[in-house]
Design an enzyme around this catalytic site. Sequence first.
Site, PDB file in Angstrom:
ATOM      1  CE  LYS A  87      -2.309   2.315   4.821  1.00 53.08           C
ATOM      2  NZ  LYS A  87      -1.436   1.235   5.280  1.00 53.08           N
ATOM      3  CB  SER A 104      -0.953   0.018   1.209  1.00 51.14           C
ATOM      4  OG  SER A 104      -0.274   0.405   2.370  1.00 51.14           O
TER       5      SER A 104
END
Length: 213
Positions: free
Chosen positions: A166, A127
């Site tokens: 993230k 991701s």
Amino acid sequence: MLQLYSNIKTRRLELEMTQSELAEKMGYADKSMIAKIEKGTVDLPQSKIIAFAKALQTTPGKLMGLIENEPEIPVPTNIYPIELKRFPMLGKIACGKPKYANEDRESYIMAGTNIKADFCLRASGDSMINARILDGDIVFIRKQDMVENGEIAAVITNDNSEATLKRVFYYPEKSLLILKPENPAYEDFIFQNEELNEVHILGKAIAFQSDVR
């Protein structure tokens, strides 16, 4: 083989290197290991002899006393030695679906002292590929409770049982936190109001180490 252990000590002293410094270069957690090796009480496999030769800026042949006048290999002027230190490895961190961040404090990663981090984690998943962080990369984290919007952080979610890597965007006026992946195939993680109590930032990602692929 006794000549080998004597030569290791002699070469270390020539370089004015302490046993602790040599242990650090060799990746030994037990600093007394060098003393044991120099006394000849530890058998060294060929791979370790090669590693000692590199750490002591010599050749395996010279360390083993096999070659007396081996010609020196010139060192390119654009190659500089890297001073290393150990970073505790706290386990895997997910780049995709969050995973349990298990604190494996028995593991360490050797990396340059120029990396101002407190610990590191091994990324898993894809991701964060648009930030060039790939599955298996080592990500170095500096401990801090908050980061600037847009910075990449290691974040614990779900009552400290899961972790993810993230980009963080926090809007206190809206009581809103968004964790954004760097892959359009993944959706944002959004926390608002009371859900913010489930989130804890471990620290800012400041560097990563990747294998040549």
